[in-house]
Design a protein around this motif. Structure first.
Motif, PDB file in Angstrom:
ATOM      1  N   ARG A   1       0.857  -1.194   0.000  1.00 23.33           N
ATOM      2  CA  ARG A   1       0.000   0.000   0.000  1.00 23.33           C
ATOM      3  C   ARG A   1       0.889   1.239   0.000  1.00 23.33           C
ATOM      4  N   GLY A   2       0.385   2.330  -0.581  1.00 19.15           N
ATOM      5  CA  GLY A   2       1.088   3.596  -0.523  1.00 19.15           C
ATOM      6  C   GLY A   2       1.059   4.180   0.889  1.00 19.15           C
ATOM      7  N   LYS A   3       1.680   5.344   1.065  1.00 18.67           N
ATOM      8  CA  LYS A   3       1.747   5.997   2.380  1.00 18.67           C
ATOM      9  C   LYS A   3       0.796   7.187   2.440  1.00 18.67           C
ATOM     10  N   SER A   4       0.400   7.538   3.669  1.00 16.41           N
ATOM     11  CA  SER A   4      -0.366   8.778   3.862  1.00 16.41           C
ATOM     12  C   SER A   4       0.598   9.943   3.719  1.00 16.41           C
ATOM     13  N   PRO A   5       0.391  10.808   2.730  1.00 15.93           N
ATOM     14  CA  PRO A   5       1.395  11.843   2.449  1.00 15.93           C
ATOM     15  C   PRO A   5       1.166  13.146   3.206  1.00 15.93           C
ATOM     16  N   ILE A   6       2.168  13.978   3.180  1.00 14.34           N
ATOM     17  CA  ILE A   6       2.032  15.381   3.576  1.00 14.34           C
ATOM     18  C   ILE A   6       2.086  16.178   2.279  1.00 14.34           C
ATOM     19  N   TYR A   7       1.048  16.961   2.024  1.00 13.46           N
ATOM     20  CA  TYR A   7       0.940  17.628   0.730  1.00 13.46           C
ATOM     21  C   TYR A   7       1.607  18.994   0.714  1.00 13.46           C
ATOM     22  N   SER A   8       1.847  19.472  -0.508  1.00 11.42           N
ATOM     23  CA  SER A   8       2.511  20.764  -0.701  1.00 11.42           C
ATOM     24  C   SER A   8       1.928  21.434  -1.931  1.00 11.42           C
ATOM     25  N   ASP A   9       2.095  22.758  -2.017  1.00  7.32           N
ATOM     26  CA  ASP A   9       1.688  23.502  -3.211  1.00  7.32           C
ATOM     27  C   ASP A   9       2.756  23.447  -4.301  1.00  7.32           C
ATOM     28  N   ILE A  10       3.914  22.903  -3.934  1.00 10.23           N
ATOM     29  CA  ILE A  10       4.998  22.779  -4.918  1.00 10.23           C
ATOM     30  C   ILE A  10       4.708  21.575  -5.810  1.00 10.23           C
ATOM     31  N   LYS A  11       4.474  21.835  -7.083  1.00 13.45           N
ATOM     32  CA  LYS A  11       4.044  20.781  -8.007  1.00 13.45           C
ATOM     33  C   LYS A  11       5.248  20.043  -8.592  1.00 13.45           C
TER      34      LYS A  11
END
Length: 490
Positions: free
Chosen positions: A330-340
């Motif tokens: 399974r993938g991981k729960s990420p921390i998101y960013s506005d940096i694409k």
């Protein structure tokens, strides 16, 4: 639909006098008009109705087509009594009292009393319908519902403010006239800025091609018979339409199921032994473990006879999915960013139509170091949606994008990385087959709001594995057939 076109054509033919034979024995239509006039004059004299304003003469410009010699063009208000319905307050609605007919009480050209409103108050005689009155919807938010009509079969119903009744000794013929393209076509050109409606003035002024009463009866009798057959045709057309709509998907399922059972391709004596393939996979995994490129997997349970769902060809083998994978996680729960920079694959990225990064969010660059290299999606990875309602189990192949050298999956997506010794496209097709997809709900845990496909369940899935050469033949055949089915859908 053909039935709808045929219905319009038959109704138009009927009101043009082309559906029935005109007989010399028929009374003159003028006699019918005189009888209607005398009946109205009597009702006025008895003060049962008010005297009507004269209706305008019919001009040559208004007449849309020729009619038989013994017919006459008349205005609807000339041969009928028309009344607008009753206005009532919500506070006047009661469990007892008089039923008020509304638009919802007309279904398929008939009165339907499954949803009724009653009011408990004295109702003016002019707002009460009689048996054989025509109930017409004259105002509605939907244009196509305005003008729908039914014959009232009992006395003493009231009718609502958005309805009108048409009372005439020609009611059966007028019922069909109100369904004809002549009436509907004229109405469809009338619009207002707020609501779709036909005013009483407009209704009274509609021109009607009027036959003698005897021919009206012949027309009605013929239409009753012909339209019943057309209704049956429409029902069959609707069934056929559903079959045609569902056929490509059913065909796709059937072909996929045949493919994974070894019934779509020929087994060739020249194919390598599948046991040799399994031995090569085992040795490859041992080498990768030794080189510390993958982790040692926990032993999987032996496959029992009870688990095997169907018979496969002699040179195929049942294996567990994790047996033929170098990575399944399974993938991981990420921390998101506005940096694409680093896209995160979610359920929305995995569509049956294919993989897309359009709805992707992006990983915060500062947490990238917490992702081992094995978590970076690779070109031949298979992605399975592990959670969701209606989306769980959806399968697609990861599609690389040169703009994003590093892409990861979130915790709602399982990454299946098969060994390169087998065809990942064959595995993708196997996981897309009815054998898997029709049983996904049973494999899942969770509530009716959220389903979850456990990692251990995916690892233990049984796969019918052919020799590599046959895997390639199956994929080639499926690619062609499924593309043809997509064309069939279009």
């Amino acid at each position: 639909m053909l039935a709808d076109k045929l219905r319009k054509s038959v109704l138009q033919s009927a009101i043009q006098g082309k559906l029935t034979e005109q007989l010399a024995t028929d009374d003159k239509v003028e006699d019918l008009l005189q009888a209607i006039k005398e009946e109205k004059e009597l009702l006025i004299k008895e003060k049962k109705i008010k005297k009507q304003k004269p209706l305008p003469e019919i001009t040559e410009e208004e007449i849309p087509f020729e009619i038989p010699e013994n017919w006459r063009w008349v205005r609807l208000g000339e041969i009928s009594l028309l009344n607008i319905g009753l206005i009532f307050k919500p506070t006047e609605i009661s469990n007892e009292g008089t039923i008020v007919l509304r638009s919802s009480n007309i279904k398929n050209g008939k009165i339907d009393l499954s949803d009724i409103v009653r009011i408990n108050k004295e109702i003016p005689v002019s707002k009460l319908a009689k048996k054989n009155d025509l109930l017409i919807c004259v105002r509605n938010g939907s244009k196509k519902l305005v003008g729908k009509t039914a014959i009232i079969e009992n006395d003493n119903f009231a009718f609502g403010a958005f309805m009108s009744i048409c009372r005439s000794k020609c009611y059966k013929y007028l019922y069909y006239y109100l369904s004809s393209p002549l009436f509907r076509g004229n109405f469809d050109s009338v619009t207002t800025t707020t609501i779709n409606q036909i005013t009483q003035t407009n209704l009274k002024n509609r021109i009607v091609p009027l036959p003698p009463l005897a021919e009206q009866k012949r027309i009605v009798e013929k239409l009753d018979n012909v339209l019943a057959n057309i209704d049956e045709l429409k029902a069959n057309e609707e069934k056929l339409s559903i079959l045609q709509k569902n056929f490509p998907d059913k065909l796709k399922k059937s072909i996929l199921q045949s493919a994974i059972q070894g019934k779509l391709t020929e087994q060739l004596a020249t194919d390598d032994n599948v046991e040799d393939l399994l031995q090569a996979i085992k040795e490859e995994k041992e080498r990768l473990i030794k080189e510390k490129k993958i982790k040692k997997q926990k032993p999987l349970p032996e496959i029992t006879e009870e688990e095997i769902p169907f018979t496969i060809p002699e040179n195929w083998k049942w294996v567990r999915l994790d047996d033929i994978c170098v990575y399944l996680q399974r993938g991981k729960s990420p921390i998101y960013s506005d940096i694409k920079k680093y896209p995160v694959v979610s359920q929305k990225c995995n569509q049956w139509s294919g993989f897309t990064l359009e709805p992707a969010k992006y990983l915060a660059p500062e947490v990238l170091e917490k992702y081992a290299d094995e978590r970076y999606l690779k070109k031949h990875d298979i992605l399975i949606n592990s959670t969701g309602l209606g989306t769980v189990g959806r399968v697609c192949l990861f599609k690389t994008d040169s703009k994003y050298p590093i892409v990861v999956a979130d915790s709602h997506v399982t990454v299946v990385r098969s060994t390169r010794l087998i065809s990942e496209i064959y595995i993708k097709y196997f996981l897309s087959s009815p054998h898997i997809q029709d049983n996904i709900e049973d494999m899942c845990s969770g509530s009716t709001k959220q389903k979850e496909l456990a990692l251990n369940t995916i690892k233990n899935l049984l796969v019918a594995l052919p020799p590599l050469a046959e895997q390639k033949r199956i994929v080639e055949k499926l690619d062609k057939l499924l593309a043809d089915i997509e064309e069939l859908k279009i």
